[in-house]
Design a protein around this motif. Structure first.
Motif, PDB file in Angstrom:
ATOM      1  N   SER A   1       0.845  -1.181   0.000  1.00  0.00           N
ATOM      2  CA  SER A   1       0.000   0.000   0.000  1.00  0.00           C
ATOM      3  C   SER A   1       0.889   1.242   0.000  1.00  0.00           C
ATOM      4  CB  SER A   1      -0.891  -0.005   1.236  1.00  0.00           C
ATOM      5  OG  SER A   1      -1.655   1.169   1.297  1.00  0.00           O
ATOM      6  N   ILE A   2       0.454   2.267  -0.732  1.00  0.00           N
ATOM      7  CA  ILE A   2       1.229   3.504  -0.845  1.00  0.00           C
ATOM      8  C   ILE A   2       0.351   4.671  -0.416  1.00  0.00           C
ATOM      9  CG2 ILE A   2       2.462   5.037  -2.415  1.00  0.00           C
ATOM     10  CD1 ILE A   2       2.938   2.600  -4.208  1.00  0.00           C
ATOM     11  N   LYS A   3       0.892   5.510   0.433  1.00  0.00           N
ATOM     12  CA  LYS A   3       0.214   6.740   0.860  1.00  0.00           C
ATOM     13  C   LYS A   3       1.173   7.911   0.668  1.00  0.00           C
ATOM     14  CE  LYS A   3      -3.485   4.901   2.734  1.00  0.00           C
ATOM     15  NZ  LYS A   3      -4.764   4.992   2.164  1.00  0.00           N
ATOM     16  N   PHE A   4       0.639   9.038   0.271  1.00  0.00           N
ATOM     17  CA  PHE A   4       1.425  10.257   0.152  1.00  0.00           C
ATOM     18  C   PHE A   4       0.941  11.237   1.213  1.00  0.00           C
ATOM     19  CE2 PHE A   4       1.615   8.403  -4.070  1.00  0.00           C
ATOM     20  CZ  PHE A   4       2.956   8.523  -4.371  1.00  0.00           C
ATOM     21  N   ILE A   5       1.882  11.760   1.975  1.00  0.00           N
ATOM     22  CA  ILE A   5       1.533  12.778   2.967  1.00  0.00           C
ATOM     23  C   ILE A   5       2.352  14.028   2.680  1.00  0.00           C
ATOM     24  CG2 ILE A   5       0.880  11.106   4.733  1.00  0.00           C
ATOM     25  CD1 ILE A   5       3.550  11.697   6.117  1.00  0.00           C
ATOM     26  N   HIS A   6       1.807  15.148   3.073  1.00  0.00           N
ATOM     27  CA  HIS A   6       2.496  16.412   2.851  1.00  0.00           C
ATOM     28  C   HIS A   6       2.919  16.991   4.205  1.00  0.00           C
ATOM     29  CE1 HIS A   6       3.663  20.031   0.756  1.00  0.00           C
ATOM     30  NE2 HIS A   6       3.061  20.734   1.702  1.00  0.00           N
ATOM     31  N   LEU A   7       4.219  17.186   4.365  1.00  0.00           N
ATOM     32  CA  LEU A   7       4.763  17.805   5.566  1.00  0.00           C
ATOM     33  C   LEU A   7       5.116  19.249   5.242  1.00  0.00           C
ATOM     34  CD1 LEU A   7       7.054  14.932   6.869  1.00  0.00           C
ATOM     35  CD2 LEU A   7       4.786  15.556   7.647  1.00  0.00           C
ATOM     36  N   PRO A   8       4.825  20.193   6.143  1.00  0.00           N
ATOM     37  CA  PRO A   8       4.991  21.615   5.837  1.00  0.00           C
ATOM     38  C   PRO A   8       6.400  22.013   5.381  1.00  0.00           C
ATOM     39  CG  PRO A   8       3.770  21.330   7.874  1.00  0.00           C
ATOM     40  CD  PRO A   8       4.226  19.983   7.464  1.00  0.00           C
ATOM     41  N   LEU A   9       7.423  21.607   6.066  1.00  0.00           N
ATOM     42  CA  LEU A   9       8.767  22.052   5.714  1.00  0.00           C
ATOM     43  C   LEU A   9       9.500  21.105   4.767  1.00  0.00           C
ATOM     44  CD1 LEU A   9       9.930  23.329   9.215  1.00  0.00           C
ATOM     45  CD2 LEU A   9       9.101  24.679   7.290  1.00  0.00           C
ATOM     46  N   VAL A  10       9.048  19.867   4.706  1.00  0.00           N
ATOM     47  CA  VAL A  10       9.742  18.856   3.910  1.00  0.00           C
ATOM     48  C   VAL A  10       9.131  18.702   2.527  1.00  0.00           C
ATOM     49  CG1 VAL A  10      10.415  16.429   3.849  1.00  0.00           C
ATOM     50  CG2 VAL A  10      10.373  17.641   6.014  1.00  0.00           C
ATOM     51  N   GLY A  11       7.835  18.749   2.436  1.00  0.00           N
ATOM     52  CA  GLY A  11       7.151  18.521   1.178  1.00  0.00           C
ATOM     53  C   GLY A  11       6.408  17.210   1.202  1.00  0.00           C
ATOM     54  N   GLU A  12       6.217  16.630   0.025  1.00  0.00           N
ATOM     55  CA  GLU A  12       5.463  15.388  -0.077  1.00  0.00           C
ATOM     56  C   GLU A  12       6.373  14.189   0.169  1.00  0.00           C
ATOM     57  OE1 GLU A  12       1.837  14.539  -2.804  1.00  0.00           O
ATOM     58  OE2 GLU A  12       3.663  14.053  -3.917  1.00  0.00           O
ATOM     59  N   ILE A  13       5.888  13.269   1.008  1.00  0.00           N
ATOM     60  CA  ILE A  13       6.633  12.065   1.348  1.00  0.00           C
ATOM     61  C   ILE A  13       5.781  10.853   0.996  1.00  0.00           C
ATOM     62  CG2 ILE A  13       7.582  10.699   3.242  1.00  0.00           C
ATOM     63  CD1 ILE A  13       8.360  13.210   4.614  1.00  0.00           C
ATOM     64  N   GLU A  14       6.423   9.862   0.410  1.00  0.00           N
ATOM     65  CA  GLU A  14       5.743   8.627   0.057  1.00  0.00           C
ATOM     66  C   GLU A  14       5.956   7.595   1.160  1.00  0.00           C
ATOM     67  OE1 GLU A  14       5.807   5.576  -3.712  1.00  0.00           O
ATOM     68  OE2 GLU A  14       7.645   6.584  -3.145  1.00  0.00           O
ATOM     69  N   LEU A  15       4.870   7.069   1.702  1.00  0.00           N
ATOM     70  CA  LEU A  15       4.936   6.005   2.699  1.00  0.00           C
ATOM     71  C   LEU A  15       4.473   4.712   2.046  1.00  0.00           C
ATOM     72  CD1 LEU A  15       3.383   7.783   5.811  1.00  0.00           C
ATOM     73  CD2 LEU A  15       5.789   7.424   5.293  1.00  0.00           C
ATOM     74  N   VAL A  16       5.342   3.702   2.066  1.00  0.00           N
ATOM     75  CA  VAL A  16       5.050   2.427   1.420  1.00  0.00           C
ATOM     76  C   VAL A  16       5.086   1.334   2.480  1.00  0.00           C
ATOM     77  CG1 VAL A  16       5.781   0.835  -0.392  1.00  0.00           C
ATOM     78  CG2 VAL A  16       6.138   3.277  -0.679  1.00  0.00           C
ATOM     79  N   SER A  17       4.073   0.473   2.469  1.00  0.00           N
ATOM     80  CA  SER A  17       4.011  -0.580   3.485  1.00  0.00           C
ATOM     81  C   SER A  17       5.093  -1.639   3.286  1.00  0.00           C
ATOM     82  CB  SER A  17       2.631  -1.238   3.483  1.00  0.00           C
ATOM     83  OG  SER A  17       2.408  -1.891   2.257  1.00  0.00           O
ATOM     84  N   SER A  18       5.665  -1.719   2.101  1.00  0.00           N
ATOM     85  CA  SER A  18       6.713  -2.722   1.867  1.00  0.00           C
ATOM     86  C   SER A  18       7.992  -2.405   2.639  1.00  0.00           C
ATOM     87  CB  SER A  18       7.020  -2.830   0.374  1.00  0.00           C
ATOM     88  OG  SER A  18       7.539  -1.613  -0.122  1.00  0.00           O
ATOM     89  N   ILE A  19       8.119  -1.196   3.162  1.00  0.00           N
ATOM     90  CA  ILE A  19       9.297  -0.869   3.976  1.00  0.00           C
ATOM     91  C   ILE A  19       9.314  -1.711   5.243  1.00  0.00           C
ATOM     92  CG2 ILE A  19       8.254   1.072   5.224  1.00  0.00           C
ATOM     93  CD1 ILE A  19      11.873   0.936   4.033  1.00  0.00           C
ATOM     94  N   LEU A  20       8.150  -2.091   5.745  1.00  0.00           N
ATOM     95  CA  LEU A  20       8.108  -2.966   6.922  1.00  0.00           C
ATOM     96  C   LEU A  20       8.684  -4.343   6.600  1.00  0.00           C
ATOM     97  CD1 LEU A  20       4.621  -2.059   8.393  1.00  0.00           C
ATOM     98  CD2 LEU A  20       6.869  -1.355   9.221  1.00  0.00           C
ATOM     99  N   PHE A  21       8.394  -4.839   5.398  1.00  0.00           N
ATOM    100  CA  PHE A  21       8.984  -6.106   4.979  1.00  0.00           C
ATOM    101  C   PHE A  21      10.500  -5.969   4.856  1.00  0.00           C
ATOM    102  CE2 PHE A  21      10.417  -9.067   1.706  1.00  0.00           C
ATOM    103  CZ  PHE A  21       9.990 -10.264   2.253  1.00  0.00           C
ATOM    104  N   ASP A  22      10.959  -4.858   4.270  1.00  0.00           N
ATOM    105  CA  ASP A  22      12.400  -4.614   4.137  1.00  0.00           C
ATOM    106  C   ASP A  22      13.080  -4.514   5.501  1.00  0.00           C
ATOM    107  OD1 ASP A  22      12.892  -4.748   1.455  1.00  0.00           O
ATOM    108  OD2 ASP A  22      12.600  -2.604   1.090  1.00  0.00           O
ATOM    109  N   ILE A  23      12.427  -3.888   6.465  1.00  0.00           N
ATOM    110  CA  ILE A  23      12.992  -3.796   7.810  1.00  0.00           C
ATOM    111  C   ILE A  23      13.100  -5.190   8.426  1.00  0.00           C
ATOM    112  CG2 ILE A  23      12.547  -2.957  10.161  1.00  0.00           C
ATOM    113  CD1 ILE A  23      11.374  -0.413   8.845  1.00  0.00           C
ATOM    114  N   GLY A  24      12.099  -6.022   8.194  1.00  0.00           N
ATOM    115  CA  GLY A  24      12.165  -7.395   8.677  1.00  0.00           C
ATOM    116  C   GLY A  24      13.317  -8.165   8.056  1.00  0.00           C
TER     117      GLY A  24
END
Length: 138
Positions: free
Chosen positions: A95-118
């Motif tokens: 799953s992919i979500k995009f969030i916007h942070l005020p000073l950073v800009g748009e960030i992509e959050l991907v659920s596959s990063i949890l698999f990579d961390i594992g």
């Protein structure tokens, strides 16, 4: 026995190698890298400390149970793989979500990063467990 230069260079380079391994982990879903190569880099940096300072000295300073790291990583990877099923999707769906942070800009959050961390923790735990067992063998 190692020299003072080797000890000094390894003390300076190990934190940089660990930071590089974390950057490989984070960049893995969009560019080359990921949990496997990041974990190998982390394990290589700690194995450098084992070689330079000796197993007994490193065990007195840093003595985690690498088997638990392996188990945590395997559990996280399996839960991530089966997690999509609980939300009505196929096995291993990301799953992919995009969030916007005020000073950073748009960030992509991907659920596959949890698999990579594992995978990162599985590789670190397994390699350092093996290195330590081979080093303990006398």
């Amino acid at each position: 026995m190692t020299t003072l230069i080797t000890k000094t260079v390894s003390k300076a380079s190990v934190p940089l190698i660990i930071l590089f391994s974390i950057s490989l982990l984070i960049a893995g879903h969009n560019s080359p890298g990921g949990g496997f190569i990041g974990g190998v880099m982390f394990a290589a940096s700690l194995s450098l400390l084992y070689v330079v300072f000796g197993l007994d000295h490193i065990k007195s300073v840093l003595n985690p149970d690498w088997g638990k790291w392996f188990g945590f990583g395997l559990l996280l990877s399996v839960l991530t793989a089966f997690g999509a099923i609980f939300f009505g999707y196929n096995f291993f769906r990301s799953s992919i979500k995009f969030i916007h942070l005020p000073l950073v800009g748009e960030i992509e959050l991907v659920s596959s990063i949890l698999f990579d961390i594992g995978v990162y923790f599985v590789v670190i735990g397994s390699l350092l467990y093996i290195f330590r067992k081979v080093g303990d063998d006398k």
